[in-house]
Design a protein around this motif. Structure first.
Motif, short mmCIF file in Angstrom:
data_model
loop_
_atom_site.label_atom_id
_atom_site.label_comp_id
_atom_site.label_asym_id
_atom_site.label_seq_id
_atom_site.Cartn_x
_atom_site.Cartn_y
_atom_site.Cartn_z
N LEU A 182 -2.85 1.50 -7.35
CA LEU A 182 -1.97 0.37 -7.05
C LEU A 182 -0.55 0.59 -7.56
CD1 LEU A 182 -4.43 -2.60 -7.81
CD2 LEU A 182 -3.61 -1.83 -5.56
N ARG A 235 1.41 -1.68 -5.27
CA ARG A 235 0.89 -1.87 -3.92
C ARG A 235 0.45 -3.32 -3.69
NH1 ARG A 235 -0.13 2.67 -1.03
NH2 ARG A 235 -0.71 3.98 -2.80
N ASP A 269 -1.64 -4.45 -0.53
CA ASP A 269 -3.10 -4.42 -0.47
C ASP A 269 -3.68 -5.82 -0.65
OD1 ASP A 269 -3.30 -1.74 -0.15
OD2 ASP A 269 -4.60 -1.38 -1.89
N TYR A 270 -2.89 -6.69 -1.27
CA TYR A 270 -3.37 -8.04 -1.57
C TYR A 270 -2.78 -9.09 -0.63
CZ TYR A 270 -5.65 -6.32 -5.76
OH TYR A 270 -6.49 -5.66 -6.61
N ASP A 281 5.75 -3.48 -0.33
CA ASP A 281 5.29 -3.17 -1.68
C ASP A 281 6.39 -3.47 -2.69
OD1 ASP A 281 2.66 -2.62 -1.33
OD2 ASP A 281 2.95 -0.49 -0.90
#
Ligand code: ANZ
Length: 849
Positions: free
Chosen positions: A148, A194, A197-198, A453
């Motif tokens: 991450l 990152r 990703d969420y 990001d």
């Protein structure tokens, strides 16, 4: 006024609090249910201002109310002490940022103590302490372990004034959030978290916060994350190995694609141009130079003329093999979707504007005049909320030809000119074409997000060193945990002036180190972390701020988390809250916390303004917190602010009356002094009218505080003090038990707003300290029953009806009851009321002539 020495009272109680430390959160032996109250922590970049005065007042009111209601309350404070504001201020004054920061903290801390805030002072943290930022480094490495945290080269937002990169979130309308300079793009290799990703979870979980967070903040976060649903579609490019993917929200219109556009500043554009003629290369190069000077806002603006360069290359439409000319044009952005689009001018306005500018074909594939039965109608609305007529019924499709009208057909309809999709609605066509693409291995359903990001590298001194080591061969390894913290090198000898590379680079001895495993020479990463990393998890550190063994205790987090009440300015609606939500979810996935949202409820306080406009140093209309404290004392300032209006509203300083507040406090204290009965009097022998006012306040205060209607609670306290005064002076007299009861309840509730005066009252009334720890009494239900009286209704002088009405009824309500009473209506018959005299609560007199 009136023998009330605000400053003496204040000093006395602050000394006692300092000695007894009554507002420390209870430990494991405390069996009361827990509440975690938090106000966003301050930057120590100068004196506290009136915004802080509001912020810490409101959180204190909530914290105190929860203590009075039997909770074990955690109300911590700390300082967000790393970062640009402190560093810039230090540079401007030629000061050492360390000394400067900690001097400011000391001063702000004094102000907050002076303000009587019931903080748990044993938990103070400063993010610039190695004991804190060591755990930022731990967090970084935890994220790195999980993929991450990563490094990449990409065009970043660069503030030419601060000489540092900015996260997207820190660019406001193309300008640096902090200094206002116009932000430019620069290619750099930087560390990122990152957060994308969420993205889905950050968006979906906002639903849980509905009703608990301001709607405006939820909406801002939704827009910021910006999810679009559609498909990824692969296009071959003639003369190129490998397909190029585009993202489209309208894959149903694939048969209507007539050209293909790539972002000029993408790698793909450079590659395609390089494979073209020298003439194209030259034109492309020139175009790109211009584009690089444009801001993202300019590029997305719809009212600028479309520009672009034909690259003399062709993409192949995967469903029908058609050759689509490839253009580079600035309306396509490099970092959204895949930086390339299939252009469908008949159904997309930007594509249509471009097609008309460069004379490219327009092919209609949705018949927007065809009725769509069976499909779920989607009603599109324009900016004013007016439904856009998809064209049904008004003329033929030919009349709507976009190539001629210049208006793209974006409405619903049925597919035409689209082979096997013909006749389908949009929904069904999207589903069908995605199936076909998947079967052919040329595409799939997909989503795109506006969210990027999180870029966390900063080229500045005053921040957490990134705990990574670089080898000359490009290897990157984390500093082993036992070697953390990587301490900031001393500022002595470093040049802090922004120059585009991190000042830490100049600390040669610090930079040059070795691989802890092999002893090979390595150099330290010399960027520091964005300070939003510090504030993304500080609420967890408060739970065990001195723990040298771990960032935070998961056990304490299970006990206290998530934060029950969070308050701060709306300026943090996106950045800070989004990052804190992301880090909480990442920690949840690591099994370190058992909740996925950090802040169960959120309030944004309004601003304190002056004469209708924002306060600022440059306007010279700054009201200084410490000056106001010195002039009026904490309690008067607190009461005046709480009374000035609803929490979320802006408050004009001109309307904030510290004089009125001081008078009220003197009056309240005098009531306590006037009480002549002892603490053991029997309440129920007291004057029932006064008792009713007392008990109504007891009954309503908890809910009013929960709803953050603090100004209403102050008004109700004023009402109770007045009623008590009246009973003392002209009623049952100072010995009446109701007078004592009222004075005690005033002290208990006044503690929310004027804690020093409240403690003083409590002592005068014969009790031990601290009223701040006393549980509020239950209201007696018998005293909450509304008193009723009999009202008479006269018509033309004769009594025609009697009504049982609440004693506190107002005129309009009484008149309405009388007008709708059956007996009144009956005796009125056809006659019309021409005049009404209403004297609540007892008389209504109607005249009909
Ligand atoms: C074909 C198409 C046909 C599109 C049509 C729209 C309407 P949102 O909703 O903002 O996510 N697009 C994709 N990537 C882009 C980029 N990097 N720069 C500029 N535009 C880009 O927009 C998604 C749509 O924006 C995509 O769907 C694509 O155009 C365009 F009738 O594909 B569409």
């Amino acid at each position: 006024s009136g023998g009330y020495d605000a400053h003496a009272v204040q000093t006395k109680w602050q000394d006692r609090w300092a000695k007894a430390d009554p507002f420390r959160a209870g430990d494991d032996t405390d069996t009361r249910p827990r509440k975690y109250v938090l106000a966003m922590f301050p930057y120590p970049s100068g004196d506290l201002h009136m915004g802080h005065a509001e912020n810490y007042l409101y959180s204190d009111i909530v914290a105190r109310s929860w203590r009075h209601r039997g909770y074990n309350v955690l109300n911590p404070i700390g300082w967000d002490s790393f970062g640009l504001p402190a560093e810039n201020a230090a540079i401007q004054r030629g000061a050492n940022p360390v000394t400067w920061t900690y001097e400011n903290i000391a001063q702000q801390r004094e102000s907050l103590k002076d303000y009587g805030v019931s903080f748990d002072w044993s938990r103070v943290l400063h993010t610039s302490d190695p004991e804190y930022y060591r755990w930022n480094q731990w967090l970084f490495q935890k994220l790195y372990e999980r993929g991450l945290a990563y490094r990449k080269e990409s065009p970043v937002n660069w503030c030419p004034n601060d000489q540092t990169v900015l996260a997207n979130e820190q660019v406001v309308d193309g300008h640096c959030e902090r200094c206002g300079a116009e932000v430019v793009k620069k290619k750099l290799t930087q560390w990122y978290f990152r957060i994308t990703d969420y993205a889905d979870r950050l968006l979906d979980d906002l639903n849980q916060l509905e009703g608990f967070w301001p709607q405006k903040v939820i909406q801002m976060q939704r827009n910021w994350i910006g999810r679009s649903v559609g498909a990824d579609i692969d296009f071959e490019i003639e003369g190129r190995e490998g397909a190029v993917t585009v993202f489209s929200t309208r894959p149903d219109t694939l048969h209507g694609a007539t050209f293909f556009v790539v972002a000029p500043d993408s790698d793909l554009a450079a590659e395609l141009a390089a494979g073209s003629s020298a003439d194209v290369q030259a034109r492309f190069k020139k175009y790109l130079e211009g584009v690089q000077r444009e801001s993202e806002i300019e590029r997305q603006s719809t009212d600028r003329p479309k520009t672009g360069v034909f690259l003399e290359r062709y993409a192949i439409n995967p469903v029908n093999g058609e050759r689509l000319p490839v253009w580079a044009a600035d309306y396509v952005l490099a970092d959204y979707g895949h930086g390339a689009v299939m252009a469908v001018p008949a159904h997309d306005q930007r594509d249509l504007d471009f097609a008309r500018a460069f004379d490219l074909p327009v092919k209609v594939v949705v018949d927007t005049t065809a009725p769509i039965t069976g499909a779920i109608p989607v009603i599109e609305v324009d900016d004013d909320g007016v439904p856009i007529d998809p064209g049904a019924g008004d003329g033929s499709l030919d009349d709507l030809d976009p190539a001629r009208t210049g208006i793209a057909l974006t409405g619903e309809g049925r597919m035409i000119n689209s082979g096997s999709l013909d006749g389908l609605s949009k929904r069904n066509a999207i589903a069908r074409v995605i199936e076909q693409l998947e079967a052919a291995g040329k595409g799939h359903a997909s989503k795109s997000f506006r969210l990027r990001d999180w870029l966390i590298s900063r080229q500045r001194y005053w921040g957490t060193p990134i705990p990574m080591l670089h080898g000359d061969d490009g290897t990157i390894i984390p500093v082993p945990d036992e070697q953390l913290p990587v301490l900031l090198p001393s500022v002595e000898g470093l040049d802090l002036k922004p120059k585009g590379t991190s000042p830490l680079g100049g600390a040669t001895e610090w930079v040059n180190t070795t691989d802890p495993a092999t002893g090979a020479p390595m150099h330290r990463d010399h960027d520091t972390m964005d300070t939003f990393v510090d504030s993304s998890w500080y609420f967890l550190r408060y739970l065990s701020p001195k723990d040298a063994g771990e960032a935070f205790s998961s056990r304490e987090a299970d006990k206290w988390g998530p934060v029950d009440f969070y308050i701060g300015g709306v300026e943090h609606a996106i950045l800070h809250l989004l990052y804190a939500r992301f880090i909480t979810k990442a920690l949840f996935d690591m099994g370190l916390v058992d909740f996925t949202e950090p802040f169960s409820s959120l309030i944004n306080q309004g601003m304190v303004i002056l004469g209708g406009s924002k306060m600022s140093k440059s306007k010279g209309n700054l009201v200084l917190f410490q000056e106001e404290l010195d002039a009026h004392g904490a309690d008067a300032l607190r009461v005046a602010l709480a009374f000035a209006g609803p929490v979320e509203d802006d408050k004009d300083w001109d309307d904030v009356s510290t004089t009125g507040a001081t008078k009220f406090l003197a009056r309240a204290l005098r009531v306590a002094h006037d009480v002549t009965s002892d603490p053991d009097v029997v309440w129920k022998d007291g004057d029932p009218a006064l008792r009713r006012v007392t008990h109504r306040l007891l009954a309503d205060a908890p809910a009013l505080v929960e709803q953050t209607k603090f100004n209403v609670v102050v008004a109700r306290l004023m009402e109770l003090v007045n009623a008590t005064r009246k009973t003392i002076d002209t009623g049952a007299g100072p010995a009446d038990p109701a007078v004592r009861e009222a004075a005690e309840v005033v002290a208990m509730v006044l503690d929310l707003f004027a804690p020093h005066t409240a403690e003083e009252m409590w002592e005068v009334l014969g009790y031990e300290p601290f009223v701040g720890l006393v549980t509020w009494r239950q209201a007696d239900p018998m005293l909450l029953v509304e008193e009723s009286v009999t009202a008479v209704v006269q018509i033309d002088g004769k009594v025609r009806a009697t009504l049982e009405v609440p004693a506190r009824i107002d005129g309009p309500a009484l008149e309405a009851l009388a007008r709708s009473d059956a007996r009144v209506l009956k005796s009125l018959g056809d006659r019309e009321i021409v005049r009404a005299i209403v004297r609540p609560p007892k008389v209504v007199s109607f005249s009909t002539r």
